[in-house]
Write a protein that holds these residues in place. Sequence first.
Motif, PDB file in Angstrom:
ATOM      1  N   GLY A  72       0.853  -1.038  -0.066  1.00 25.93           N
ATOM      2  CA  GLY A  72      -0.010  -0.056   0.072  1.00 25.93           C
ATOM      3  C   GLY A  72       0.871   1.313  -0.143  1.00 25.93           C
ATOM      4  N   GLY A  73       2.150   1.053  -0.113  1.00 30.46           N
ATOM      5  CA  GLY A  73       2.806   2.461  -0.597  1.00 30.46           C
ATOM      6  C   GLY A  73       2.523   3.180  -1.747  1.00 30.46           C
ATOM      7  N   PRO A  74       2.055   4.302  -1.768  1.00 31.45           N
ATOM      8  CA  PRO A  74       1.817   5.329  -2.935  1.00 31.45           C
ATOM      9  C   PRO A  74       2.732   5.084  -3.834  1.00 31.45           C
ATOM     10  N   SER A  75       3.970   5.350  -3.822  1.00 25.11           N
ATOM     11  CA  SER A  75       4.827   5.513  -4.894  1.00 25.11           C
ATOM     12  C   SER A  75       4.713   3.982  -5.923  1.00 25.11           C
ATOM     13  N   SER A  76       4.688   2.917  -5.043  1.00 27.47           N
ATOM     14  CA  SER A  76       4.734   1.561  -5.617  1.00 27.47           C
ATOM     15  C   SER A  76       3.447   1.595  -6.411  1.00 27.47           C
ATOM     16  N   PHE A  77       2.039   1.897  -5.955  1.00 29.15           N
ATOM     17  CA  PHE A  77       1.072   1.739  -7.088  1.00 29.15           C
ATOM     18  C   PHE A  77       0.777   2.748  -7.806  1.00 29.15           C
ATOM     19  N   ILE A  78       1.312   4.128  -7.708  1.00 24.30           N
ATOM     20  CA  ILE A  78       1.216   5.063  -8.656  1.00 24.30           C
ATOM     21  C   ILE A  78       2.157   4.735  -9.877  1.00 24.30           C
ATOM     22  N   GLU A  79       3.451   4.122  -9.502  1.00 21.34           N
ATOM     23  CA  GLU A  79       4.236   3.917 -10.713  1.00 21.34           C
ATOM     24  C   GLU A  79       3.389   2.817 -11.553  1.00 21.34           C
ATOM     25  N   ALA A  80       2.788   1.747 -10.950  1.00 15.42           N
ATOM     26  CA  ALA A  80       2.031   0.862 -11.806  1.00 15.42           C
ATOM     27  C   ALA A  80       0.953   1.660 -12.721  1.00 15.42           C
ATOM     28  N   LEU A  81       0.077   2.568 -12.097  1.00 10.72           N
ATOM     29  CA  LEU A  81      -0.640   3.296 -12.632  1.00 10.72           C
ATOM     30  C   LEU A  81      -0.148   4.267 -13.994  1.00 10.72           C
ATOM     31  N   GLN A  82       1.193   4.472 -13.749  1.00 11.85           N
ATOM     32  CA  GLN A  82       1.706   5.151 -14.821  1.00 11.85           C
ATOM     33  C   GLN A  82       2.019   4.528 -16.015  1.00 11.85           C
ATOM     34  N   PHE A  83       2.190   3.305 -15.833  1.00 14.14           N
ATOM     35  CA  PHE A  83       2.355   2.234 -17.017  1.00 14.14           C
ATOM     36  C   PHE A  83       1.010   1.584 -17.242  1.00 14.14           C
ATOM     37  N   GLY A  84      -0.057   2.217 -16.906  1.00 16.33           N
ATOM     38  CA  GLY A  84      -1.354   2.086 -17.437  1.00 16.33           C
ATOM     39  C   GLY A  84      -1.978   0.713 -16.832  1.00 16.33           C
ATOM     40  N   LYS A  85      -1.227   0.095 -15.705  1.00 17.64           N
ATOM     41  CA  LYS A  85      -1.800  -1.039 -15.127  1.00 17.64           C
ATOM     42  C   LYS A  85      -2.783  -0.564 -14.025  1.00 17.64           C
ATOM     43  N   VAL A  86      -3.781  -1.365 -13.505  1.00 18.86           N
ATOM     44  CA  VAL A  86      -4.635  -1.244 -12.528  1.00 18.86           C
ATOM     45  C   VAL A  86      -4.111  -2.208 -11.557  1.00 18.86           C
ATOM     46  N   PRO A  87      -3.254  -1.694 -10.520  1.00 18.25           N
ATOM     47  CA  PRO A  87      -2.622  -2.587  -9.585  1.00 18.25           C
ATOM     48  C   PRO A  87      -3.535  -3.255  -8.509  1.00 18.25           C
ATOM     49  N   ILE A  88      -3.249  -4.360  -8.264  1.00 19.46           N
ATOM     50  CA  ILE A  88      -3.745  -5.042  -7.110  1.00 19.46           C
ATOM     51  C   ILE A  88      -3.047  -4.581  -5.774  1.00 19.46           C
ATOM     52  N   VAL A  89      -3.645  -3.774  -4.806  1.00 19.08           N
ATOM     53  CA  VAL A  89      -2.652  -3.468  -3.537  1.00 19.08           C
ATOM     54  C   VAL A  89      -3.260  -4.091  -2.523  1.00 19.08           C
ATOM     55  N   VAL A  90      -2.378  -4.708  -1.646  1.00 21.88           N
ATOM     56  CA  VAL A  90      -2.316  -5.288  -0.613  1.00 21.88           C
ATOM     57  C   VAL A  90      -1.769  -4.776   0.741  1.00 21.88           C
ATOM     58  N   PRO A  91      -2.222  -3.747   1.318  1.00 21.86           N
ATOM     59  CA  PRO A  91      -1.563  -3.014   2.277  1.00 21.86           C
ATOM     60  C   PRO A  91      -0.905  -3.831   3.175  1.00 21.86           C
ATOM     61  N   ARG A  92       0.040  -3.347   3.854  1.00 20.96           N
ATOM     62  CA  ARG A  92       0.857  -3.852   5.128  1.00 20.96           C
ATOM     63  C   ARG A  92       0.012  -3.607   6.194  1.00 20.96           C
ATOM     64  N   ARG A  93      -0.070  -4.650   7.287  1.00 16.47           N
ATOM     65  CA  ARG A  93      -0.572  -4.446   8.450  1.00 16.47           C
ATOM     66  C   ARG A  93      -0.011  -4.453   9.699  1.00 16.47           C
ATOM     67  N   GLU A  94      -0.332  -3.742  10.762  1.00 18.57           N
ATOM     68  CA  GLU A  94       0.453  -3.467  11.583  1.00 18.57           C
ATOM     69  C   GLU A  94       0.365  -4.757  12.546  1.00 18.57           C
ATOM     70  N   GLU A  95      -0.824  -5.392  12.684  1.00 23.29           N
ATOM     71  CA  GLU A  95      -1.175  -6.711  13.419  1.00 23.29           C
ATOM     72  C   GLU A  95      -0.042  -7.895  13.015  1.00 23.29           C
ATOM     73  N   TYR A  96       0.402  -7.640  11.694  1.00 25.16           N
ATOM     74  CA  TYR A  96       1.533  -8.887  11.641  1.00 25.16           C
ATOM     75  C   TYR A  96       2.752  -8.118  11.450  1.00 25.16           C
ATOM     76  N   ASN A  97       3.015  -6.908  12.102  1.00 20.74           N
ATOM     77  CA  ASN A  97       4.094  -6.510  12.224  1.00 20.74           C
ATOM     78  C   ASN A  97       4.838  -6.336  10.906  1.00 20.74           C
ATOM     79  N   GLU A  98       4.150  -5.753  10.032  1.00 20.41           N
ATOM     80  CA  GLU A  98       4.475  -5.231   8.667  1.00 20.41           C
ATOM     81  C   GLU A  98       4.960  -3.842   8.311  1.00 20.41           C
ATOM     82  N   HIS A  99       4.249  -3.122   9.326  1.00 21.53           N
ATOM     83  CA  HIS A  99       4.690  -1.658   9.360  1.00 21.53           C
ATOM     84  C   HIS A  99       4.315  -1.042  10.980  1.00 21.53           C
ATOM     85  N   VAL A 100       4.589   0.209  11.011  1.00 19.70           N
ATOM     86  CA  VAL A 100       4.408   0.580  12.280  1.00 19.70           C
ATOM     87  C   VAL A 100       3.075   0.961  12.855  1.00 19.70           C
ATOM     88  N   ASN A 101       1.907   1.002  11.843  1.00 21.49           N
ATOM     89  CA  ASN A 101       0.731   1.322  11.847  1.00 21.49           C
ATOM     90  C   ASN A 101      -0.240   0.947  10.877  1.00 21.49           C
TER      91      ASN A 101
END
Length: 166
Positions: A72-101
């Motif tokens: 779910g980092g904006p620059s990653s899915f924005i880059e995909a959009l710039q290439f005309g792709k509709v990205p599948i976005v799986v956001p990182r979750r705090e409960e799995y210790n994937e991010h700070v919140n």
Amino acid sequence: MIFVTVGTHEQPFNRLVKKVDDLVAQGNIKEKVVIQTGFSTYNATHCEAHKMMSFDEMQQALKDARIVITHGGPSSFIEALQFGKVPIVVPRREEYNEHVNDHQVDFTKLIEKRMNNIIPVYDVNQLFETIKNYDEISKNKNAGKSSNNNIFNRKLENIVNNLMEK
């Protein structure tokens, strides 16, 4: 080809990397999968995995991909959009210790509601169903050929062409 990127955040995103690797191992995904695994500690053995990729390698993977799956980092899915792709976005979750919140969850929900140009997957157990139905789901998104900008540009082009013919 499916390209998966988890970005460069220092916390692992094993949940996504393992799910994609499992889907390939089970034969659910039959096409080539390239994963940029970042700081993930899970070792994907059924996909072409790279810890990090150069800018040029990322650009080429985004260009070549039929489907882009990203965190779910904006620059990653924005880059995909710039290439005309509709990205599948799986956001990182705090409960799995994937991010700070859970800001990636919040941001993904906001972009989905306001822009309708991404395909969010909040539960990785829904990822295969989303991949399987990607073409149908992406038709209803405001990106690529169906984006408002592209539609506006095509209409404007038609108007200009009609004026030039007169």
